[in-house]
Scaffold this motif. Structure first.
Motif, PDB file in Angstrom:
ATOM      1  N   GLN A  97       0.855  -1.192   0.000  1.00  0.00           N
ATOM      2  CA  GLN A  97       0.000   0.000   0.000  1.00  0.00           C
ATOM      3  C   GLN A  97       0.888   1.238   0.000  1.00  0.00           C
ATOM      4  O   GLN A  97       1.971   1.255   0.596  1.00  0.00           O
ATOM      5  N   LEU A 136       2.021  -5.443   2.646  1.00  0.00           N
ATOM      6  CA  LEU A 136       0.826  -6.062   3.224  1.00  0.00           C
ATOM      7  C   LEU A 136       0.850  -7.562   2.971  1.00  0.00           C
ATOM      8  O   LEU A 136       1.451  -8.033   1.999  1.00  0.00           O
ATOM      9  N   ASP A 163      -4.740  -0.654   5.193  1.00  0.00           N
ATOM     10  CA  ASP A 163      -4.641  -0.427   6.639  1.00  0.00           C
ATOM     11  C   ASP A 163      -3.829   0.843   6.867  1.00  0.00           C
ATOM     12  O   ASP A 163      -2.596   0.826   6.882  1.00  0.00           O
ATOM     13  N   THR A 169      -3.373   2.537   9.488  1.00  0.00           N
ATOM     14  CA  THR A 169      -2.690   2.633  10.777  1.00  0.00           C
ATOM     15  C   THR A 169      -1.233   2.182  10.701  1.00  0.00           C
ATOM     16  O   THR A 169      -0.456   2.418  11.631  1.00  0.00           O
ATOM     17  N   LEU A 170      -0.850   1.556   9.597  1.00  0.00           N
ATOM     18  CA  LEU A 170       0.541   1.102   9.451  1.00  0.00           C
ATOM     19  C   LEU A 170       1.479   2.219   8.994  1.00  0.00           C
ATOM     20  O   LEU A 170       2.696   2.051   9.019  1.00  0.00           O
ATOM     21  N   ASN A 174     -10.045   4.769   8.496  1.00  0.00           N
ATOM     22  CA  ASN A 174      -9.722   3.435   7.971  1.00  0.00           C
ATOM     23  C   ASN A 174     -10.975   2.571   7.794  1.00  0.00           C
ATOM     24  O   ASN A 174     -11.061   1.762   6.864  1.00  0.00           O
ATOM     25  N   THR A 175     -11.947   2.766   8.671  1.00  0.00           N
ATOM     26  CA  THR A 175     -13.184   1.965   8.585  1.00  0.00           C
ATOM     27  C   THR A 175     -14.106   2.441   7.477  1.00  0.00           C
ATOM     28  O   THR A 175     -15.046   1.741   7.104  1.00  0.00           O
TER      29      THR A 175
END
Length: 517
Positions: free
Chosen positions: A79, A101, A107, A109-110, A126-127
């Motif tokens: 990503q 990934l 994601d 948060t990474l 993210n959601t």
């Protein structure tokens, strides 16, 4: 490189769009000539890249000019976040963050927290992510050991697609891996000499969003005057002028290429003239061989687009909103003649072909290289002084020349206005480039002169209509000629009244105290 969970890369690249297969173009038209220079080419492994771009329902990434994708190349999944950065005339410089990934699920948060705007709640965002569009393409190319630099030269061929629509991708990209930016430009110039390419400032993500939202065929207007701060240096003010002209040029060129919207061509012509006037204005201070060469290129190139004046007049005459709509509705033969002339101009000059011509791309590359390398610093003096030290003299000189060409007590006719048109436009462009450093009264001063320029445009349209009547078989040509003649007389009278108001305006640059910052 930063010791963070994400790998950060500072990306500097030049992107070309092509009209034919980029793979074939590279192998047949570019590689042989790169090898002849003595550069060493190292073949890169071919890649089939599947890219899905994500955003929130409110298009948060798009709003902040951030690109976020998940890329799959065989078993490798990554990503990537690309920050806004800068794009000047096709030279892309921006931050890029990559995270590996284990599965093709984004994601956020990474990534390091500091790369995001401070008010973003990354966990919540993210959601909300959903796939917006995809870009799938095959990438092939070489690592080029050019002079003292390593440059990745690749071609991408594939498509950008939403659920409903797709567009072809044919691009050649040059990315500086190590070494000097001037070597990147030198290789780009070689590509331009041997392949039909067009410098592009539109990323694959931007193309995807354009497909997603549909083409916005509205002209993006220039600002009233170029934004400048009071103490800006001469070279920095020149850079702002060039960036403005090139951004306007490339935006409308891209829209024309993608949609064929003819109204975009006039904006390209405006951009070329603005760029030419910017170079002309600053050339005495920033004089160097590269500036002189660009000035000559622009003089020749602007002449190649002079036909746009006739196209603008024809578009104005044929517009249903023009002052001539009711008159022309009574003369279908005239409408047919004008439509034929418009179509003939477009066919004869093939503007799409012109945008891929060597001259067009060379000018953009030359302008971008000027901004990056600043060659005047080793040839001239005064480049770092505030442009305000030059501005008053430049504006006064243009105004005095204009006054001499159209004295206040002289009655101007249509031929006189045609004769001073270029000088008037140049003087107004100089005002566009410099007026923001002066009090707001510049708007009041410029307004009537800008109205006169509009009047000249209407006058040119009427003269084309006058000639068209002579070339068309009309039932009542005498009546038509008399109607046009009366419109010309009325228009000149209005322009004369406007000129009498304009010459009484206060010279906004004369009363400013340079010691007041």
């Amino acid at each position: 490189m930063l010791s963070l969970p994400a790998l950060y890369m500072a990306e500097i690249e030049i992107k070309f769009a092509t009209r034919q297969s980029s793979h074939q173009l590279l192998e047949e038209c570019v590689v042989p000539f790169v090898e002849k220079t003595g550069a060493r080419l190292e073949k890169l492994p071919a890649q089939s890249l599947q890219n899905d771009y994500y955003d929130t329902p409110e298009q948060l990434f798009h709003e902040h000019k951030i690109g976020f994708r998940v890329r799959q190349n065989g078993d490798q999944i990554e990503q990537t976040v690309k920050t806004q950065g800068n794009v000047d005339a096709g030279l892309h410089a921006r931050g890029e963050y990559n995270v590996s990934l284990s599965k093709p699920v984004p994601d956020l948060t990474l990534f390091p927290r500091e790369i995001w705007p401070q008010d973003w709640n990354i966990v919540d965002i993210n959601t909300q992510l959903s796939r917006q569009f995809s870009t799938h393409f095959k990438r092939e190319g070489y690592l080029v050991f050019w002079q003292n630099s390593q440059i990745e030269m690749v071609v991408d061929k594939g498509e950008a697609a939403t659920e409903k629509i797709s567009a072809e991708i044919n691009e050649i990209e040059l990315e500086l891996k190590t070494g000097r930016v001037e070597d990147l430009f030198a290789l780009a110039a070689l590509v331009n000499q041997h392949a039909e390419v067009r410098l592009s400032d539109v990323s694959k993500a931007a193309r995807g969003y354009q497909l997603l939202h549909g083409w916005q065929l509205h002209v993006k207007p220039l600002p009233a005057v170029l934004p400048l701060h009071h103490n800006i240096s001469t070279e920095a003010a020149f850079a702002e002028a060039v960036k403005c002209a090139l951004a306007h040029w490339q935006h409308h060129e891209h829209l024309f290429i993608e949609t064929g919207s003819v109204k975009m061509l006039q904006e390209v012509g405006t951009s070329v003239r603005l760029l030419l006037q910017s170079v002309s204005l600053y050339l005495p201070v920033l004089q160097c061989p590269q500036m002189l060469a660009l000035h000559k290129q622009l003089m020749d190139y602007a002449q190649q687009w002079s036909w746009l004046d006739d196209l603008q007049s024809l578009r104005y005459l044929l517009s249903k909103k023009s002052l001539f709509a009711r008159f022309l509705s009574k003369h279908p033969a005239l409408v047919s003649y004008l439509q034929g002339r418009k179509a003939g101009l477009l066919h004869a000059h093939e503007p799409a072909h012109g945008f891929y011509a060597t001259e067009s791309t060379a000018i953009k590359l030359g302008a971008a290289q000027l901004l990056e390398l600043k060659p005047w610093q080793s040839h001239a003096q005064g480049f770092d002084v505030p442009v305000m030290e030059h501005a008053k003299g430049w504006l006064s000189q243009g105004w005095q020349t204009l006054q001499q060409s159209m004295p206040k007590n002289r009655n101007m006719q249509e031929a006189n206005y045609a004769a001073i048109e270029m000088l008037l436009r140049q003087t107004l462009w100089n005002g566009f480039l410099l007026a923001d450093m002066f009090p707001e009264e510049h708007g009041q001063f410029r307004a009537p002169w800008l109205d006169i320029v509009k009047g000249i445009d209407e006058l040119k349209a009427l003269l084309i209509l006058q000639n068209a009547i002579s070339d068309t078989e009309l039932a009542s040509p005498t009546e038509a000629r008399e109607w046009v003649a009366s419109k010309i007389t009325s228009l000149v009278q209005v322009m004369e009244r406007t000129r009498q108001i304009a010459v009484q305006g206060d010279l906004y640059w004369q009363n400013l105290n340079l010691n007041n910052d």
